[in-house]
Scaffold this active site. Structure first.
Site, PDB file in Angstrom:
ATOM      1  N   GLU A  15      15.349 -38.427   5.552  1.00 44.15           N
ATOM      2  CA  GLU A  15      16.493 -37.716   5.881  1.00 44.15           C
ATOM      3  C   GLU A  15      16.668 -36.551   5.060  1.00 44.15           C
ATOM      4  O   GLU A  15      16.905 -36.651   3.928  1.00 44.15           O
ATOM      5  CB  GLU A  15      17.745 -38.813   5.625  1.00 44.15           C
ATOM      6  N   GLU A  75      19.397 -23.518   3.585  1.00 42.29           N
ATOM      7  CA  GLU A  75      20.525 -24.436   3.119  1.00 42.29           C
ATOM      8  C   GLU A  75      20.888 -24.114   1.948  1.00 42.29           C
ATOM      9  O   GLU A  75      20.110 -23.899   0.772  1.00 42.29           O
ATOM     10  CB  GLU A  75      19.773 -25.948   2.879  1.00 42.29           C
ATOM     11  N   CYS A 135      24.268 -32.951   3.357  1.00 40.55           N
ATOM     12  CA  CYS A 135      22.941 -32.532   4.248  1.00 40.55           C
ATOM     13  C   CYS A 135      23.449 -32.044   5.614  1.00 40.55           C
ATOM     14  O   CYS A 135      22.835 -31.188   6.109  1.00 40.55           O
ATOM     15  CB  CYS A 135      21.953 -33.593   4.291  1.00 40.55           C
ATOM     16  N   LYS A 163      15.180 -45.646  -6.625  1.00 45.09           N
ATOM     17  CA  LYS A 163      15.217 -44.860  -7.394  1.00 45.09           C
ATOM     18  C   LYS A 163      16.594 -43.867  -7.328  1.00 45.09           C
ATOM     19  O   LYS A 163      16.435 -43.019  -6.418  1.00 45.09           O
ATOM     20  CB  LYS A 163      14.014 -43.849  -7.619  1.00 45.09           C
TER      21      LYS A 163
HETATM   22  P1  NAI Z   1      15.392 -33.432  -4.152  1.00 47.75           P
HETATM   23  O1  NAI Z   1      14.882 -33.442  -2.851  1.00 47.75           O
HETATM   24  O2  NAI Z   1      14.397 -32.752  -5.294  1.00 47.75           O
HETATM   25  O3  NAI Z   1      15.880 -34.550  -4.992  1.00 47.75           O
HETATM   26  C1  NAI Z   1      16.113 -35.949  -3.981  1.00 47.75           C
HETATM   27  C2  NAI Z   1      15.537 -37.110  -4.782  1.00 47.75           C
HETATM   28  O4  NAI Z   1      14.158 -36.990  -4.877  1.00 47.75           O
HETATM   29  C3  NAI Z   1      15.999 -37.340  -6.399  1.00 47.75           C
HETATM   30  O5  NAI Z   1      16.081 -38.498  -6.341  1.00 47.75           O
HETATM   31  C4  NAI Z   1      14.750 -36.653  -6.957  1.00 47.75           C
HETATM   32  O6  NAI Z   1      14.578 -37.471  -8.183  1.00 47.75           O
HETATM   33  C5  NAI Z   1      13.708 -37.323  -5.982  1.00 47.75           C
HETATM   34  N1  NAI Z   1      12.428 -36.512  -5.805  1.00 47.75           N
HETATM   35  C6  NAI Z   1      12.097 -35.273  -6.623  1.00 47.75           C
HETATM   36  N2  NAI Z   1      10.755 -35.040  -6.293  1.00 47.75           N
HETATM   37  C7  NAI Z   1      10.293 -36.110  -5.928  1.00 47.75           C
HETATM   38  C8  NAI Z   1       8.958 -36.240  -5.381  1.00 47.75           C
HETATM   39  N3  NAI Z   1       7.774 -35.405  -5.623  1.00 47.75           N
HETATM   40  N4  NAI Z   1       8.538 -37.487  -4.923  1.00 47.75           N
HETATM   41  C9  NAI Z   1       9.481 -38.496  -4.947  1.00 47.75           C
HETATM   42  N5  NAI Z   1      10.869 -38.047  -5.009  1.00 47.75           N
HETATM   43  C10 NAI Z   1      11.072 -36.967  -5.635  1.00 47.75           C
HETATM   44  O7  NAI Z   1      16.577 -32.298  -4.386  1.00 47.75           O
HETATM   45  P2  NAI Z   1      17.194 -31.615  -5.610  1.00 47.75           P
HETATM   46  O8  NAI Z   1      16.046 -30.793  -6.409  1.00 47.75           O
HETATM   47  O9  NAI Z   1      18.157 -32.406  -6.428  1.00 47.75           O
HETATM   48  O10 NAI Z   1      17.958 -30.489  -4.806  1.00 47.75           O
HETATM   49  C11 NAI Z   1      17.324 -29.191  -4.295  1.00 47.75           C
HETATM   50  C12 NAI Z   1      17.883 -28.967  -3.082  1.00 47.75           C
HETATM   51  O11 NAI Z   1      17.600 -30.072  -2.031  1.00 47.75           O
HETATM   52  C13 NAI Z   1      19.434 -28.705  -2.868  1.00 47.75           C
HETATM   53  O12 NAI Z   1      19.705 -27.660  -3.204  1.00 47.75           O
HETATM   54  C14 NAI Z   1      19.537 -28.995  -1.359  1.00 47.75           C
HETATM   55  O13 NAI Z   1      19.484 -27.881  -0.687  1.00 47.75           O
HETATM   56  C15 NAI Z   1      18.446 -29.886  -1.167  1.00 47.75           C
HETATM   57  N6  NAI Z   1      19.069 -31.557  -1.061  1.00 47.75           N
HETATM   58  C16 NAI Z   1      19.221 -31.821   0.119  1.00 47.75           C
HETATM   59  C17 NAI Z   1      19.831 -33.160   0.264  1.00 47.75           C
HETATM   60  C18 NAI Z   1      20.043 -33.644   1.511  1.00 47.75           C
HETATM   61  O14 NAI Z   1      20.718 -34.928   1.695  1.00 47.75           O
HETATM   62  N7  NAI Z   1      19.616 -33.248   2.640  1.00 47.75           N
HETATM   63  C19 NAI Z   1      20.126 -33.884  -1.024  1.00 47.75           C
HETATM   64  C20 NAI Z   1      19.925 -33.313  -2.346  1.00 47.75           C
HETATM   65  C21 NAI Z   1      19.298 -31.976  -2.104  1.00 47.75           C
END
Ligand code: NAI
Length: 778
Positions: free
Chosen positions: A263, A390, A297, A190
Site C-alpha cells: 500500500e 506526494e 496516503c 514493525k
Molecule cells: P517509509 O516508507 O520510509 O517508512 C514506512 C515504514 O517502512 C517505516 O516503518 C520504516 O521504518 C519502514 N522502512 C523503511 N525502509 C525500509 C526498508 N528498506 N525495508 C523495510 N521497511 C522499511 O516512509 P518515511 O521515510 O517515513 O516517509 C517518506 C515519505 O514516504 C513521506 O514523505 C511520504 O511521502 C511517504 N509516505 C507514504 C505513506 C503512505 O501511507 N503512502 C506512509 C509514510 C510515508
C-alpha cells in the site's frame, strides 16, 4: 481573553484533553521499551528516542531491533502458527473479539497516546483512528468465525512480516494484524520508528486478552529493522509506506515465493464540477487534505476544479483555510495538529519552497515548532513536480479543467492510482467519471471514507493488493495443498539444423495480423522422432513492443459488455470443438504424448467456463456503516503479458487466455517454449473468431528474453509466468520498476487438467478492485 472579547469574536476557547493517563502508562513501563516477542516484553536493547512532535519532549526510548531480534520474533511466530491455525475460525474469532473489546475499553488511552506520539489532533485519533481500529477487529472476528464457510479451499500463509508507517500507527497495525490473525496467520509487525507507542500498548492489550504467546510479535526499529524483517523467514510481507521503499521491498522479495502486498503513496485528485454543492465540496476538501495534516496516503492533494467556478471556489476555500485552527494536538478544538517529525517538516518545506505557481498560506496563527500552515498552491502546470509528487503535508495543489474529458485526463495524469473524489450534484456526471478514473478507491461527494468491509488499495505505483473486505482476506490466504517442483521440458531434437531465416509459413500474430518476426529468424521444431514438424518464429524485443502497442490499442475489448465477451468466448469454444480431432493429433505429434484429445476437450470446457464467468464476476456492494453504497467493482487489469506453460501447449494457452479475456484484458501471450507450434494453430482459430484485433497477440521464442522485455515494459500492467524456465525472480525484480503486478510460479507445477487451473483461479489476478463510495441522503 476576557468574556466580553470572547462574545465579540465568538472564538473557541481551548479544550485540552488530559495526557496524564497516557504519560502514566509510559512511566509504568519504565519509559524504555523492548520488543514484544513470544508473549512478553524483552529487555530494552540499543534505544532511540520517540518524541512528542508538538512539544519536542522525549516521550520514551524505543529499542532498535537487530537482525537477531527479528529472527527470535519470527521463530516465536513460527512456533505459534500451527496451533493458532488449528484453533479454527471460531476459536480465533473469540480472541479477535476480546482484542476489539479491550481496544474499545481503552480507547481514550490509545487516542491520547497516538496524538502525543504522532501529533494528530485528538479529535481525529478519538473519532476516527481508534474507532476504525476497533471496527477492524470486530469485523475480522466475524471473518474468522465464518472462514470455514467463506474461504473454502484456502489456508493461512503462515508467518507474516508486516511493516507500517507513522501516519496512522494503530489503524495501520489493525489493518495488518486483524485479517492476518483471522485467517490463521501469526505476525511480526514493525511499527514506524517515529510512532511505536500505540503498537506497544497494543502488545499489552494482546497480553491482557490472553492471546496465545507468539501469535502477535512487535519488533521496533527503523528501516534497517524493517529490511531485516522483509528478508527473514516469513511467508508473506505486507507493507504500507512510501513508493520508494515499496519498490525496494519488491526487489528484496523477488523470487523468494513470499506473498506480497504493498500500500504505497498517492497524489489523489479531488475533482469539483461546476454543478457541485460548493460549500460541501470545500468542507470535503478540508477533510481530504487537512485531515492528519495531509499526511495521508489517499489525501485529496490535487484539486481539479472546473474553470467556470474556479475563482468562486478558491475564494471560499481560502476563507475556510483562514478559519482552520492549527495547534496543540490535544486541544479538542484544533483542526490541524503537529507534523509528525521535524524531518518530515523539512521535506514539506523543501518541496513548497521550490514551488512555482501562486502560494497561499492560511491566514491563521501557527505555533512555533513542528507545525505547518494549511497551504494552497494554484496555477500549476499539470507536469509541474508539485502536481506529480506526494508532499505528505497540509499542502494542496490546484489546477482547472474545462470539460469532463479533460478532468479525467488530468486526474489520470499521474504514476499513482490510489484514490479520487468526484463532486457533482448530477449523478450521471459522477457515475460516468468514476469508472474512467485509474484509482483503487473513488468517493462520490465525499472523501476519506474507510471501513473494514470495503477494500482499500491502489493501482499503478500506489501498490497492489487490497486491505479490507474479502479481497483483504484473500491476501492473507493461499490455496490449500502443496505443489511439486516443475520439471523443465526440453524441445525435441532433430538433425542439427541452425535457426533458419523465416520461410513464408512462420509468423507471429500481432494486432490481428500474421507478421514476420522483426529479427527474421525462426527455429525448426521437431517431433519426438526427430522429424521436422514446422518452424516457429523467434520473436525479439521489438516484436514484444509491437504486441504491447497492439494490445494497448485494443481498448474496445475492455469496454465490450460482459455478455458480448462471453459470446465471443463461446464461439471460440465452438470453433475449437469443430477442429478437435485434428488438433488432438497435432498436439500428440508436438508433444510425443497421447493426451491431445483430453487436452482439447479440457480446453473447450475452459472456454465455456470462462464465458460463464464473464458476467458473474463484476463485484458487489459492501455493508459499510453509512447511508449509501460502497461498491467493490472489478475492472480488467489491463494489458497482461503471460509466459505460458511448457507442458500442455494448448490447454495452458486457453486456461490463461480465456479468463483474462472474459474479464476484459488484452493479452500478449508467449507460447510454450518447447512446443511453440501451437501458436500457429491458435492463430487460425483466433482469425476465425470474433476477438478484436490486438486483444490477443501471440509470440513464440525464448521465454527468458521475452519475459525481460515484458517485465520492463511500462505499458504492461501485469506479467504472469507459468513457464518451465526459471523466470520468477527476474520478473519480480524487473516488475519493481513501475510496480506492475506479477504472478509467477516459483518453479512449482500446476495441474492444468485440475480445478487449480480452472477459470476461477485466474479471475482475481485478471482484475483490479475499484471501491466506489456513494453516500446518499436528501
Ligand atoms: P517509509 O516508507 O520510509 O517508512 C514506512 C515504514 O517502512 C517505516 O516503518 C520504516 O521504518 C519502514 N522502512 C523503511 N525502509 C525500509 C526498508 N528498506 N525495508 C523495510 N521497511 C522499511 O516512509 P518515511 O521515510 O517515513 O516517509 C517518506 C515519505 O514516504 C513521506 O514523505 C511520504 O511521502 C511517504 N509516505 C507514504 C505513506 C503512505 O501511507 N503512502 C506512509 C509514510 C510515508
Amino acid at each position: 481573553m476576557g468574556v466580553k472579547e470572547i462574545f465579540e469574536t465568538m472564538d473557541y476557547g481551548t479544550a485540552p484533553e488530559g495526557a496524564g493517563d497516557a504519560l502514566a502508562w509510559i512511566t509504568d513501563q519504565g519509559a524504555r521499551f523492548g520488543h514484544f516477542i513470544d508473549g512478553s516484553f524483552t529487555k530494552p536493547g540499543e534505544t532511540f528516542e520517540t518524541t512528542n512532535p508538538a512539544t519536542g519532549e522525549v516521550l520514551a526510548e524505543i529499542t532498535q531491533g537487530s537482525e537477531s531480534d527479528v529472527e527470535k520474533a519470527v521463530a516465536a511466530a513460527r512456533k505459534a502458527q500451527g496451533p493458532w491455525e488449528k484453533l479454527g475460525g471460531p476459536g480465533r474469532a473469540r480472541h479477535l473479539y476480546a482484542i476489539a473489546r479491550l481496544l474499545q475499553k481503552h480507547s481514550r488511552l490509545f487516542a491520547v497516546l497516538e496524538s502525543l506520539d504522532n501529533g494528530k489532533p485528538i479529535r481525529e485519533s478519538r473519532d476516527i483512528d481508534i474507532p476504525l481500529a476497533q471496527r477492524h477487529f470486530y469485523h475480522h472476528a466475524g471473518c474468522a468465525q465464518l472462514m470455514e464457510d467463506t474461504m473454502q479451499g484456502r489456508v493461512a500463509h503462515g508467518v507474516c512480516g508486516q511493516v507500517v508507517p507513522w501516519n496512522f500507527p494503530l489503524l495501520m497495525l489493525s489493518w495488518k494484524i486483524a485479517p492476518a490473525l483471522a485467517m490463521g496467520n501469526t505476525v511480526v509487525l514493525k511499527p514506524a520508528e517515529w510512532t511505536s507507542l500505540t503498537a506497544l500498548l497494543f502488545a499489552d492489550i494482546c497480553r491482557q486478552a490472553g492471546l496465545p504467546k507468539g501469535v502477535v510479535n512487535i519488533v521496533t526499529g527503523d528501516g534497517v529493522t524493517g529490511a531485516a524483517l522483509v528478508s527473514a523467514e516469513v511467508d508473506k510481507v505486507a507493507f504500507t509506506g512510501s513508493t520508494e521503499v515499496g519498490r525496494k521491498i519488491r526487489e528484496a522479495t523477488a523470487g523468494s515465493g513470499k506473498a506480497l502486498t504493498l500500500e504505497l503513496g498517492g497524489k489523489s485528485p479531488y475533482i469539483v464540477f461546476d454543478d457541485a454543492d460548493l460549500d460541501s465540496a470545500v468542507e470535503g476538501l478540508v477533510d481530504a487534505i487537512w485531515f492528519n495534516g495531509g499526511q495521508v496516503c489517499c489525501a485529496g492533494s490535487r484539486l481539479l476544479v472546473q474553470e467556470s467556478i474556479a475563482e468562486r471556489f478558491h475564494q471560499k476555500l481560502r476563507a475556510r483555510m483562514d478559519k482552520l485552527r492549527v495547534g496543540d494536538p490535544l486541544d479538542k478544538s484544533i483542526d490541524v495538529g503537529a507534523i509528525v517529525h521535524p524531518e518530515q517538516l523539512s521535506r514539506i518545506r523543501a518541496l513548497v519552497d521550490g514551488a512555482e505557481g501562486d502560494v497561499y498560506r492560511a491566514d491563521a496563527p501557527v505555533p512555533e515548532g513542528c507545525f505547518y500552515p494549511p497551504t494552497l498552491i494554484s496555477d500549476l502546470a499539470p507536469a509541474s513536480p508539485l502536481m506529480q509528487e506526494e508532499i505528505f503535508g497540509p499542502v494542496l495543489v490546484s489546477t482547472t479543467f474545462r470539460t469532463p474529458t479533460e478532468a479525467v485526463e488530468l486526474a489520470n495524469n499521474t504514476r499513482y492510482g490510489l484514490a479520487a473524489s468526484v463532486w457533482s450534484e448530477n449523478i450521471n456526471v459522477a457515475l460516468d467519471i468514476a469508472p474512467q478514473l485509474v484509482s483503487g478507491v473513488v468517493w462520490i461527494n465525499g472523501t476519506n471514507m474507510f471501513d473494514a468491509a470495503a477494500p482499500f488499495g491502489g493501482m499503478r505505483e500506489s501498490g497492489f493488493g487490497r486491505e479490507g473486505g474479502p479481497e483483504g482476506l484473500m491476501a492473507y490466504t493461499k490455496p490449500a495443498g502443496s505443489a511439486k517442483a516443475l520439471k523443465r521440458i526440453k524441445p525435441f531434437e532433430g538433425d542439427a539444423v541452425e535457426p533458419q531465416a523465416v520461410d513464408r509459413t512462420a509468423k507471429l500474430y500481432i494486432g490481428g495480423k500474421q507478421t514476420r518476426p522483426d529479427g527474421g529468424y525462426a527455429q525448426v521444431v521437431y517431433d519426438a522422432k526427430g522429424r521436422v514438424l514446422g518452424q516457429a518464429p523467434i520473436a525479439n524485443r521489438k516484436d514484444v513492443r509491437n504486441a504491447v502497442e497492439a494490445a494497448r490499442a485494443a481498448k474496445g475489448w475492455a469496454g465490450a459488455t460482459a455478455h458480448t465477451r462471453a459470446q465471443v468466448l463461446y464461439y471460440l469454444g465452438e470453433n475449437l470443438s469443430a477442429r478437435s480431432d485434428e488438433l488432438a493429433q497435432r498436439l500428440n505429434a508436438m508433444t510425443g504424448g497421447k493426451s491431445g484429445a483430453k487436452e482439447v476437450e479440457t480446453a473447450i470446457s475452459r472456454l465455456f467456463d470462462a464465458a460463464a464467468w464473464a458476467d458473474k464476476f463484476a463485484g458487489e456492494a459492501r455493508a459499510v456503516p453509512m447511508r449509501g453504497l460502497a461498491m467493490a467493482l472489478r475492472e480488467p487489469t489491463g494489458v497482461i503479458g503471460a509466459l505460458l506453460p511448457d507442458e500442455v501447449p494448448l490447454l495452458g494457452m486457453i486456461s490463461v487466455m480465456a479468463p483474462a479475456l472474459a474479464m476484459g484484458n488484452r493479452l500478449v501471450l508467449v507460447a510454450s517454449e518447447p512446443f511453440p507450434l501451437i501458436a500457429q494453430e491458435m492463430t487460425q482459430l483466433l482469425e476465425t473468431s470474433d476477438i478484436p484485433a490486438g486483444a490477443v497477440n501471440l509470440l513464440t521464442g525464448p521465454h527468458e528474453d521475452l519475459a525481460k522485455t515484458l517485465a520492463d515494459h511500462a505499458d504492461v500492467d501485469s506479467v504472469w509466468s507459468f513457464s518451465g524456465a526459471d523466470l520468477s525472480a527476474g520478473i519480480e525484480r524487473r516488475a519493481a520498476g513501475n510496480l506492475k503486478r506479477s504472478w509467477v510460479n516459483y518453479g512449482k507445477s500446476r495441474d492444468w487438467f485440475g480445478p487449480e487451473a480452472g477459470a476461477r483461479a485466474f479471475l482475481d489476478a485478471a482484475t483490479e478492485i475499484k471501491t466506489v463510495w456513494v453516500p446518499y441522503g436528501a
